[in-house]
Design a protein around this motif. Structure first.
Motif, PDB file in Angstrom:
ATOM      1  N   GLU A  97       4.662  -6.019  -7.027  1.00 19.47           N
ATOM      2  CA  GLU A  97       5.194  -7.447  -6.490  1.00 19.47           C
ATOM      3  C   GLU A  97       4.358  -7.841  -5.110  1.00 19.47           C
ATOM      4  OE1 GLU A  97       9.034  -6.172  -5.346  1.00 19.47           O
ATOM      5  OE2 GLU A  97       9.908  -6.451  -7.348  1.00 19.47           O
ATOM      6  N   ASP A  98       3.700  -6.871  -4.444  1.00 20.61           N
ATOM      7  CA  ASP A  98       3.057  -7.197  -3.492  1.00 20.61           C
ATOM      8  C   ASP A  98       1.169  -7.289  -4.074  1.00 20.61           C
ATOM      9  OD1 ASP A  98       4.759  -6.817  -1.514  1.00 20.61           O
ATOM     10  OD2 ASP A  98       4.292  -4.662  -1.142  1.00 20.61           O
ATOM     11  N   GLY A  99       1.080  -7.155  -5.184  1.00 18.34           N
ATOM     12  CA  GLY A  99      -0.040  -7.656  -5.639  1.00 18.34           C
ATOM     13  C   GLY A  99      -1.068  -6.562  -5.767  1.00 18.34           C
ATOM     14  N   GLY A 100      -0.520  -5.398  -5.762  1.00 23.10           N
ATOM     15  CA  GLY A 100      -1.632  -4.262  -5.645  1.00 23.10           C
ATOM     16  C   GLY A 100      -1.388  -3.272  -4.593  1.00 23.10           C
ATOM     17  N   LEU A 101      -2.129  -2.219  -4.596  1.00 26.49           N
ATOM     18  CA  LEU A 101      -1.876  -1.068  -3.786  1.00 26.49           C
ATOM     19  C   LEU A 101      -2.502  -1.470  -2.320  1.00 26.49           C
ATOM     20  CD1 LEU A 101      -0.673   1.816  -3.341  1.00 26.49           C
ATOM     21  CD2 LEU A 101      -3.138   2.802  -4.147  1.00 26.49           C
ATOM     22  N   VAL A 102      -3.448  -1.960  -2.219  1.00 30.31           N
ATOM     23  CA  VAL A 102      -3.986  -2.357  -0.922  1.00 30.31           C
ATOM     24  C   VAL A 102      -3.282  -3.380  -0.182  1.00 30.31           C
ATOM     25  CG1 VAL A 102      -5.912  -3.554   0.173  1.00 30.31           C
ATOM     26  CG2 VAL A 102      -6.596  -1.864  -1.680  1.00 30.31           C
ATOM     27  N   LYS A 103      -2.809  -4.386  -0.793  1.00 26.26           N
ATOM     28  CA  LYS A 103      -1.688  -5.556  -0.271  1.00 26.26           C
ATOM     29  C   LYS A 103      -0.276  -4.678   0.112  1.00 26.26           C
ATOM     30  CE  LYS A 103      -3.962  -9.654  -2.382  1.00 26.26           C
ATOM     31  NZ  LYS A 103      -3.767 -10.619  -3.313  1.00 26.26           N
ATOM     32  N   HIS A 104      -0.018  -3.844  -0.691  1.00 25.82           N
ATOM     33  CA  HIS A 104       1.296  -3.227  -0.398  1.00 25.82           C
ATOM     34  C   HIS A 104       1.206  -2.228   0.900  1.00 25.82           C
ATOM     35  CE1 HIS A 104       4.898  -1.075  -1.071  1.00 25.82           C
ATOM     36  NE2 HIS A 104       4.349   0.155  -1.037  1.00 25.82           N
ATOM     37  N   TYR A 105       0.042  -1.652   0.859  1.00 24.97           N
ATOM     38  CA  TYR A 105      -0.344  -0.762   2.092  1.00 24.97           C
ATOM     39  C   TYR A 105      -0.337  -1.635   3.285  1.00 24.97           C
ATOM     40  CZ  TYR A 105      -2.395   2.699   5.166  1.00 24.97           C
ATOM     41  OH  TYR A 105      -2.737   3.499   6.295  1.00 24.97           O
ATOM     42  N   LEU A 106      -1.321  -2.702   3.200  1.00 29.74           N
ATOM     43  CA  LEU A 106      -1.246  -3.641   4.425  1.00 29.74           C
ATOM     44  C   LEU A 106       0.075  -3.965   4.915  1.00 29.74           C
ATOM     45  CD1 LEU A 106      -4.760  -5.529   3.439  1.00 29.74           C
ATOM     46  CD2 LEU A 106      -4.070  -3.442   5.456  1.00 29.74           C
ATOM     47  N   ARG A 107       0.857  -4.568   3.729  1.00 24.98           N
ATOM     48  CA  ARG A 107       2.228  -5.126   3.967  1.00 24.98           C
ATOM     49  C   ARG A 107       3.143  -4.003   4.767  1.00 24.98           C
ATOM     50  NH1 ARG A 107       7.309  -4.659   2.547  1.00 24.98           N
ATOM     51  NH2 ARG A 107       6.777  -3.385   0.642  1.00 24.98           N
ATOM     52  N   THR A 108       3.053  -2.916   4.361  1.00 31.65           N
ATOM     53  CA  THR A 108       3.680  -1.803   4.984  1.00 31.65           C
ATOM     54  C   THR A 108       3.342  -1.629   6.475  1.00 31.65           C
ATOM     55  OG1 THR A 108       2.718   0.109   4.092  1.00 31.65           O
ATOM     56  CG2 THR A 108       4.338  -0.749   3.092  1.00 31.65           C
ATOM     57  N   LEU A 109       2.251  -1.734   6.684  1.00 26.40           N
ATOM     58  CA  LEU A 109       1.717  -1.613   8.091  1.00 26.40           C
ATOM     59  C   LEU A 109       1.960  -2.792   8.762  1.00 26.40           C
ATOM     60  CD1 LEU A 109      -1.878  -0.115   7.504  1.00 26.40           C
ATOM     61  CD2 LEU A 109       0.018   0.999   8.199  1.00 26.40           C
ATOM     62  N   GLY A 110       2.474  -3.817   8.315  1.00 32.18           N
ATOM     63  CA  GLY A 110       2.543  -5.281   9.028  1.00 32.18           C
ATOM     64  C   GLY A 110       1.540  -6.043   9.092  1.00 32.18           C
ATOM     65  N   VAL A 111       0.422  -5.961   8.441  1.00 34.08           N
ATOM     66  CA  VAL A 111      -0.873  -6.572   8.420  1.00 34.08           C
ATOM     67  C   VAL A 111      -0.677  -7.736   7.490  1.00 34.08           C
ATOM     68  CG1 VAL A 111      -3.264  -6.553   8.344  1.00 34.08           C
ATOM     69  CG2 VAL A 111      -1.970  -4.631   9.297  1.00 34.08           C
ATOM     70  N   SER A 112      -0.945  -8.995   7.811  1.00 37.01           N
ATOM     71  CA  SER A 112      -0.857  -9.975   7.021  1.00 37.01           C
ATOM     72  C   SER A 112      -2.452 -10.291   6.472  1.00 37.01           C
ATOM     73  CB  SER A 112      -0.464 -11.219   7.644  1.00 37.01           C
ATOM     74  OG  SER A 112      -1.506 -11.902   8.510  1.00 37.01           O
ATOM     75  N   GLU A 113      -2.555 -11.053   5.303  1.00 38.97           N
ATOM     76  CA  GLU A 113      -4.045 -11.488   4.830  1.00 38.97           C
ATOM     77  C   GLU A 113      -4.700 -12.049   5.768  1.00 38.97           C
ATOM     78  OE1 GLU A 113      -4.396 -12.264   0.819  1.00 38.97           O
ATOM     79  OE2 GLU A 113      -2.337 -11.605   0.514  1.00 38.97           O
TER      80      GLU A 113
END
Length: 169
Positions: free
Chosen positions: A149-165
Motif C-alpha cells: 500500500e505504501d508503494g514498496g519497502l523504502v516508502k513504507h520505512y520512510l512513512r513509519t519514520l514520519g518522513v514524507s517524500e
C-alpha cells in the motif's frame, strides 16, 4: 493500493527469466519509460505497446528466474502491470517485486490472455471472472499489505519514520 486487484490477464508459461522480462541491452538506461517500452520483449516484442495499467500477468513455475536485476519488476510495474500470479517465483525476483510495491501472488490459476481476474490479497481468494472459477492463495498479512500500500519497502520505512517524500530531497 487496495487489497483487491482486478485486471486483464496476460498469460505466460514456465521459466520466464529476467532477460525475457527486460533484455540486458536495455539495462544502461535510467529512464523508467525506456525500460517499460521494452518489457517482455524477449517473449512478445509487442507486449509493451499492448499492456495497459492494471493488467495482470499469470504465469507458470519459476517466474523471474535468472539474474537478480532489479529492473525486471520495475519495468513491469512502470508498464502498468498491477500484479503477477505464478505457481512459483525466483526468490530474488519475489523480494525485488515486493520491495518496489508490486504484488506477486503464488497460485496455480487457469487463465488465458484477455480473461478478467480479481484477486483479494487480504482474503486469499482469486477469481477468474471470465471462466467463473475461484482459487485459494495464501492471504497477505497486514505487514505485507502495508508495504504494498505504501508503494514498496523504502516508502513504507520512510512513512513509519514520519518522513514524507518531500522531506527526502
Amino acid at each position: 493500493m487496495n487489497s483487491v486487484i482486478k485486471g486483464r490477464v496476460w498469460r505466460f508459461g514456465d521459466n520466464i527469466d529476467t532477460d525475457i522480462i527486460i533484455p540486458g541491452r536495455y539495462l544502461r538506461t535510467f529512464s523508467l519509460d525506456e525500460l517499460a517500452s521494452h518489457v517482455m520483449e524477449g517473449i512478445d516484442p509487442e507486449f509493451a505497446s499492448k499492456v495497459r495499467k492494471g493488467d495482470i500477468i499469470v504465469a507458470g513455475r519459476n517466474f523471474g528466474c535468472g539474474s537478480s536485476r532489479e529492473q525486471a519488476p520495475v519495468a513491469l510495474k512502470h508498464a502498468g502491470v498491477s500484479a503477477i500470479i505464478a505457481e512459483s517465483f525466483a526468490r530474488i525476483f519475489y523480494r525485488n517485486a515486493i520491495n518496489i510495491g508490486l504484488p506477486v501472488i503464488m497460485a496455480d490459476v487457469d487463465a488465458e490472455d484477455g480473461d478478467e481476474i480479481r484477486a483479494d490479497l487480504r482474503e486469499g481468494v482469486i477469481e477468474n471472472i471470465t471462466r467463473q472459477k475461484k482459487y485459494r492463495m495464501k492471504p497477505f498479512n497486514d505487514y505485507m499489505l502495508s508495504i504494498l500500500e505504501d508503494g514498496g519497502l523504502v516508502k513504507h520505512y520512510l512513512r513509519t519514520l514520519g518522513v514524507s517524500e518531500e522531506d527526502e530531497g
